[in-house]
Write a protein that holds these residues in place. Sequence first.
Motif, PDB file in Angstrom:
ATOM      1  N   UNK A   1      -6.174   7.104   4.232  1.00  0.00           N
ATOM      2  CA  UNK A   1      -5.348   5.741   4.850  1.00  0.00           C
ATOM      3  C   UNK A   1      -6.289   4.548   4.822  1.00  0.00           C
ATOM      4  N   UNK A   2      -7.412   4.567   5.544  1.00  0.00           N
ATOM      5  CA  UNK A   2      -8.124   3.602   5.663  1.00  0.00           C
ATOM      6  C   UNK A   2      -8.634   2.954   4.313  1.00  0.00           C
ATOM      7  N   UNK A   3      -9.198   3.560   3.399  1.00  0.00           N
ATOM      8  CA  UNK A   3      -9.288   3.280   2.034  1.00  0.00           C
ATOM      9  C   UNK A   3      -8.406   2.014   1.694  1.00  0.00           C
ATOM     10  N   UNK A   4      -7.216   2.611   1.781  1.00  0.00           N
ATOM     11  CA  UNK A   4      -6.170   1.748   0.991  1.00  0.00           C
ATOM     12  C   UNK A   4      -5.810   0.701   2.161  1.00  0.00           C
ATOM     13  N   UNK A   5      -6.010   0.845   3.472  1.00  0.00           N
ATOM     14  CA  UNK A   5      -5.823  -0.347   4.333  1.00  0.00           C
ATOM     15  C   UNK A   5      -6.874  -1.475   4.069  1.00  0.00           C
ATOM     16  N   UNK A   6      -8.076  -0.936   3.999  1.00  0.00           N
ATOM     17  CA  UNK A   6      -9.240  -1.920   3.649  1.00  0.00           C
ATOM     18  C   UNK A   6      -9.111  -2.904   2.349  1.00  0.00           C
TER      19      UNK A   6
END
Length: 221
Positions: free
Chosen positions: A135-140
Amino acid sequence: MEQLRTIGGDHLALRDQVLAELRRRIVDGDYAQGERLTENRLAEDFGVSRNPVREALRVVETEGFVQILPRRGAVVATLDETTVRDLFAVREQLETLAAGLAAERATPDDIARLRALLEDASAATEAKDFDRVAELNSALHLAVIEISGNRWLASLSSAMYHHVHWVFRVGAAQRAPHSWEEHIRVVDAIAAGDRAAAAKAAREHVEAAAAAALDPETPKD
């Protein structure tokens, strides 16, 4: 095995709820690549009637998450080599442009937001919470695109990042530590306001991610 939650009691539009949950279960691997998805089975899983399931299946078919095959019906799509190569070819163009623009346009608040995402990702990687890491990969990546200030990039990227999340999640356990080191270099270049360095760091990150995704012996993004 953890029981999957139903959503029949939710008061939001059922089709949108089913769509979001169906997409999430495919991306997170709850429904595996090649797995058959009947309307009856999905309706039971989600606690809804078949109508919103049918509508959601049409959308995920258009998005490329599901294929409708003769005599089999709906099956979860497979991330084959051509699909992955095409995805990363587009990513390289979009992400290098976005990183370069972000280096020119980022505010101190934008940089703080990117740094916070990196810190959260480091903690999630350490905890081996790979759903959260994905999730954080996409968010970044989406944050960098937003910071770029180019609305066309944002529009083009929104659907693509469901697939980026899917590819990352498949190999997140192996790829995550390498991916976040590369993300740090991208963010550092953006913070320095160096367009060329940001574009270079973004390109090298996508190239490393593509090599990992296409080679099962290499960590993935």
